[in-house]
Design a protein around this motif. Structure first.
Motif, short mmCIF file in Angstrom:
data_model
loop_
_atom_site.label_atom_id
_atom_site.label_comp_id
_atom_site.label_asym_id
_atom_site.label_seq_id
_atom_site.Cartn_x
_atom_site.Cartn_y
_atom_site.Cartn_z
N GLN A 37 56.13 23.62 -1.21
CA GLN A 37 57.58 23.83 -1.28
C GLN A 37 58.07 24.85 -0.25
OE1 GLN A 37 57.69 24.67 -5.52
NE2 GLN A 37 58.79 22.76 -5.91
N GLU A 64 56.40 14.45 -8.70
CA GLU A 64 57.72 15.01 -9.04
C GLU A 64 58.22 15.91 -7.90
OE1 GLU A 64 55.17 15.25 -11.80
OE2 GLU A 64 56.02 13.24 -11.93
N ILE A 65 57.30 16.56 -7.22
CA ILE A 65 57.65 17.57 -6.20
C ILE A 65 58.15 16.92 -4.91
CG2 ILE A 65 56.72 19.44 -4.76
CD1 ILE A 65 56.91 20.01 -7.88
N PRO A 67 59.69 14.08 -3.80
CA PRO A 67 61.06 13.59 -3.56
C PRO A 67 62.12 14.70 -3.51
CG PRO A 67 59.96 12.30 -5.26
CD PRO A 67 59.10 13.49 -5.01
N ASN A 68 61.77 15.89 -4.02
CA ASN A 68 62.74 16.99 -4.05
C ASN A 68 62.55 18.00 -2.93
OD1 ASN A 68 64.17 16.19 -6.47
ND2 ASN A 68 62.24 16.57 -7.52
N LEU A 69 61.63 17.74 -2.01
CA LEU A 69 61.43 18.66 -0.89
C LEU A 69 62.65 18.62 0.02
CD1 LEU A 69 57.67 17.90 -0.07
CD2 LEU A 69 58.59 19.95 -1.20
N THR A 70 63.01 19.76 0.62
CA THR A 70 64.22 19.83 1.45
C THR A 70 63.91 20.02 2.94
OG1 THR A 70 64.36 22.18 0.94
CG2 THR A 70 65.67 20.70 -0.44
N ILE A 97 61.99 7.23 -2.51
CA ILE A 97 62.75 7.95 -1.49
C ILE A 97 63.43 6.94 -0.56
CG2 ILE A 97 62.56 9.50 0.51
CD1 ILE A 97 60.12 10.78 -1.07
#
Length: 193
Positions: A37, A64-65, A67-70, A97
């Motif tokens: 992250q 879970e992690i 797809p939420n990375l920025t 994604i």
């Protein structure tokens, strides 16, 4: 620069690490969520079978992690396919994604597609200083069909999406780490995004 290479037991990591080293960078192979992250760039590799790879991602909590990375994320080969909605391989639900379903080549062609093939219709900063019809190295039996998120295509039996992009997520079906100078340029472009 902090570069995380996601480690979920889906092999062939060394060639990616060597390609990064040739460019003067170090990639850290890790499944540590906090490290991933906080990384500047994330590489999501993959060699192997979709359903077992997806099981490993779920077991490690990475499903879970990711797809939420920025930050910029680059999926390579199976990594790209797992970023799609689903894959016919093992009837696998993907990370969702990219809004496309991965399909298998028909038996009308030699499967897997293995070796060098051209990339066309380049449409992303990922391909800066990369020429149309540049050759890349591919090994795959499954493909992403032409879709809205396509940023490069390749022809094998028909045109398919050999690279995808949505926001900070990039995916390539080919192996840039095994595609000589042209592939190295793409990795370099990813690192400067």
């Amino acid at each position: 620069m902090k570069i995380a290479i996601i480690d979920y037991g889906a092999g062939n990591i060394q060639s990616i690490q060597f390609a990064l080293e040739r460019l003067g960078f170090e990639g850290i192979l890790t499944n540590d969520v906090a490290f991933i992250q906080s990384a500047d760039k994330v590489i999501f590799p993959g060699v192997g079978e979709a359903s077992s790879a997806m099981k490993k991602l779920k077991a490690s909590g990475l499903a879970e992690i990711i797809p939420n990375l920025t930050q910029p994320v680059l999926g390579i080969c199976l990594g790209m396919q797992l970023m799609c909605n689903s894959s016919e391989e093992g009837n696998t639900k993907g990370l969702g994604i990219f809004d496309v379903d991965v399909q298998r080549f028909s038996n009308a062609v030699k499967v897997p597609q293995m070796g060098w093939n051209k990339i066309n219709n380049l449409n992303s900063d990922l391909f800066k200083n990369t020429k149309e019809n540049e050759y890349m190295y591919l090994v795959h039996s499954y493909y992403a069909p032409i879709c809205a998120e396509m940023i490069a295509s390749t022809n094998y039996e028909f045109d398919y999406a050999s690279a995808l992009q949505k926001n900070n997520f990039y995916g390539v079906q080919f192996h840039p780490e095994k595609s000589g100078k042209a592939g190295e340029q793409i990795i370099k472009n990813f690192l400067t995004l």
